[in-house]
Enzyme design. Structure first.
Site, mmCIF file in Angstrom:
data_model
loop_
_atom_site.group_PDB
_atom_site.id
_atom_site.type_symbol
_atom_site.label_atom_id
_atom_site.label_comp_id
_atom_site.label_asym_id
_atom_site.label_seq_id
_atom_site.Cartn_x
_atom_site.Cartn_y
_atom_site.Cartn_z
ATOM 1 N N LYS A 1 -2.450 28.926 21.021
ATOM 2 C CA LYS A 1 -1.183 28.541 21.914
ATOM 3 C C LYS A 1 -2.297 27.599 23.268
ATOM 4 C CE LYS A 1 2.990 31.339 21.640
ATOM 5 N NZ LYS A 1 3.711 31.800 22.601
ATOM 6 N N GLY B 1 7.083 23.011 27.317
ATOM 7 C CA GLY B 1 8.519 21.969 25.807
ATOM 8 C C GLY B 1 7.740 22.038 24.757
ATOM 9 N N GLY B 2 7.588 23.108 24.266
ATOM 10 C CA GLY B 2 7.305 23.482 23.237
ATOM 11 C C GLY B 2 5.757 22.330 22.289
ATOM 12 N N GLU C 1 -1.617 35.401 19.853
ATOM 13 C CA GLU C 1 -0.776 35.978 19.275
ATOM 14 C C GLU C 1 -0.180 35.941 18.198
ATOM 15 O OE1 GLU C 1 1.508 35.461 22.828
ATOM 16 O OE2 GLU C 1 3.332 34.624 21.585
ATOM 17 N N HIS D 1 15.322 34.354 20.893
ATOM 18 C CA HIS D 1 14.199 33.942 22.302
ATOM 19 C C HIS D 1 15.124 34.016 22.654
ATOM 20 C CE1 HIS D 1 11.840 31.478 24.750
ATOM 21 N NE2 HIS D 1 13.258 31.296 25.824
ATOM 22 N N GLU E 1 6.490 33.524 28.057
ATOM 23 C CA GLU E 1 6.311 33.026 29.740
ATOM 24 C C GLU E 1 6.550 33.116 30.592
ATOM 25 O OE1 GLU E 1 5.330 29.009 29.712
ATOM 26 O OE2 GLU E 1 7.544 28.682 28.394
ATOM 27 N N ASN F 1 8.608 30.704 33.473
ATOM 28 C CA ASN F 1 9.246 29.075 33.452
ATOM 29 C C ASN F 1 9.372 29.483 35.576
ATOM 30 O OD1 ASN F 1 8.625 27.899 31.506
ATOM 31 N ND2 ASN F 1 10.483 28.553 30.308
ATOM 32 N N ARG G 1 10.873 27.523 37.347
ATOM 33 C CA ARG G 1 11.464 26.837 38.155
ATOM 34 C C ARG G 1 12.729 26.544 37.493
ATOM 35 N NH1 ARG G 1 12.635 24.699 33.266
ATOM 36 N NH2 ARG G 1 10.290 25.074 31.575
#
Ligand code: ADP
Length: 443
Positions: A157, A163-164, A199, A207, A286, A288, A290
């Site tokens: 990653k 955004g994928g 990872e 998710h 992770e 985010n 926002r």
């Protein structure tokens, strides 16, 4: 706070304007040339053109945004999601010019916006992670050693990814050798930062993410969780709250972990801690820093307006302590309606010749479209979010089916037929889903 400039477009700009109007706050819309007829420009009190269509020259152009704030006398900027919402530089520029950035402080964005740094904070806060590289991975030898230890498949990653994008799934040592360098080159090109980490890749996780709300007085709460497992190419398509698969003990645990992480950096504003969940275990992915696209499902079950809360936090208000014990009422589902072919998923911008928005009990639509609106090809293809609320998951699902059947968007193609097929799938109805659902099932 008297006037807020919204540094965004589309449905989220409309959503923020609506919250401001209810709070008696003036609004300034900004728009690119391509968006001059957008709904947000019509609903705001003032509207300023900030440049040409391409985002780099408009929605991502900090000097143009600061000029717009200056000439309109805005005292705050709401960044929405995407664009500059997770730019610590933008938050810093706002701070220097005495304009309130409605979001976390630049140091929170720096601490958690970068995935490798966020992993470091997670370890310190005893939040579980998937086995992987302790930090960034630079060389092939390093990557091969880690992969051997954790076992294939692994995922590479980009630390600055989002955004994928910026992820590579690798099944063998041979593939790892070539993919690491490609991932680093792409990360540099897309995110301006070549740093990548690795990872363990889970094949059938859910998710699950926790909504965090934290004020500037040290109060930090979790507002339930969302299940965002229905994804295509790591992009969410359907989200719901609560997650049907969790036991009360698991729900409590994941919320505690998310709050522990946020508190460990003295986080302020709205935020979302994202986890993968497989075989009863949670792994932090992770944070985010926002508001999320899928915030409405939390609003529906929690009976809250998160944008208003976010604005109040930025004004220095204290959170209502009753939020600490608030629990979800019923169930809410969100379907992202995109301007795209429902089978090939190819983008399908163009003129909307006719539009009927669904309604009735438990149906909410957050959108910027109207009959006569031309969906531009330059931006994200999402044109509406249909959100339903019901006493339980089945009622929310039945309402979604009814709402999407009623919705009419003429002149362009949308993924509504795709959503209707999904809503009829027996495994989806049962709630038997994972992030691999759309790859494994035929709709
Ligand atoms: P982004 O910042 O681009 O949204 P995330 O780290 O949030 O990236 O991951 C997005 C999605 O990618 C997840 O929801 C999941 O479907 C998939 N994913 C990420 N990491 C893993 C992993 N270790 N194992 C399996 N799937 C993963």
């Amino acid at each position: 706070m008297r006037k807020i400039l919204i540094a965004n477009r589309g449905e989220i700009a409309v959503r923020i304007i609506r919250a401001c109007q209810e709070m008696g706050i003036q609004t300034v819309a900004v728009h690119s040339v391509a968006d001059k007829d957008s709904l947000h420009t019509k609903l705001a009190d003032e509207s300023v053109c900030i440049g040409p269509g391409p985002s780099l020259q408009s929605y991502l152009h900090i000097p143009a945004l600061m000029c717009a704030a200056e000439v309109t006398g805005a005292d705050a900027i709401h960044p929405g999601y995407g664009f500059l919402a997770e730019s610590s530089e933008f938050a810093e520029v706002c701070a220097q010019y005495n304009i309130c950035f409605i979001g976390p402080k630049p140091e929170h964005i720096l601490a958690l916006g970068d995935k490798i740094r966020a992993r470091g904070h997670a370890i310190a806060a005893k939040v579980p992670l998937l086995p992987g590289s302790p930090g960034g991975v630079q060389t092939q030898e390093e990557a091969l050693k880690i992969a051997k230890k954790i076992g294939y498949p692994v995922i590479i990653k980009a630390s600055g990814g989002g955004g994928g994008r910026g992820m590579k799934i690798v099944h063998s040592a041979e593939a790892l050798k070539s993919q690491l360098q490609i991932a680093q080159t792409e990360a540099q090109a897309c995110f301006g930062n070549p740093e990548c980490f690795m990872e363990k890749y889970l094949t059938q996780p859910r998710h699950i993410e926790v909504q965090i709300i934290a004020d500037t007085h040290g109060n930090c709460y979790a507002l339930g969780e969302r299940d965002c497992s229905i994804q295509r190419r790591h992009q969410k398509l359907v989200e719901e709250s609560p997650c049907a698969a969790l036991t009360p003990a698991e729900r409590k645990l994941v919320q505690e972990k998310a709050v522990a992480l946020a508190k460990s950096v003295n986080y302020q504003s709205l935020g979302t801690a994202e986890f993968l969940y497989e075989k009863g275990e949670f792994y932090f992915m992770e944070m985010n820093t926002r508001v999320q696209v899928e915030h409405p499902v939390t609003e529906e079950v929690m009976g809250l307006d998160l944008i208003k809360e976010q604005i109040r936090i930025a004004m220095g208000e204290k959170l209502n302590p009753a939020l600490a014990s608030r629990i979800a009422n019923g169930h809410s589902i969100e379907c992202r309606v995109n301007a795209e072919d429902p089978v090939t998923f190819a983008p399908w911008p163009g003129l909307i010749t006719d539009y009927h928005q669904p309604g009735g009990p438990g149906v909410r639509v957050d959108s910027m479209i109207y009959a006569g609106y031309r969906v531009p090809s330059l931006y994200d293809s999402m044109i509406a979010k249909v959100i339903t609320h019901g006493a339980d998951r089945m009622e929310a699902l039945v309402r979604m089916r009814r709402a999407l059947k009623e919705m009419r968007v003429e002149g362009i193609r949308t993924n509504i037929p795709f959503h209707l097929r999904l809503l009829d799938h027996p495994k989806f109805i049962e709630g038997d889903i994972s992030t691999a659902f759309l790859q494994e099932e035929t709709l």
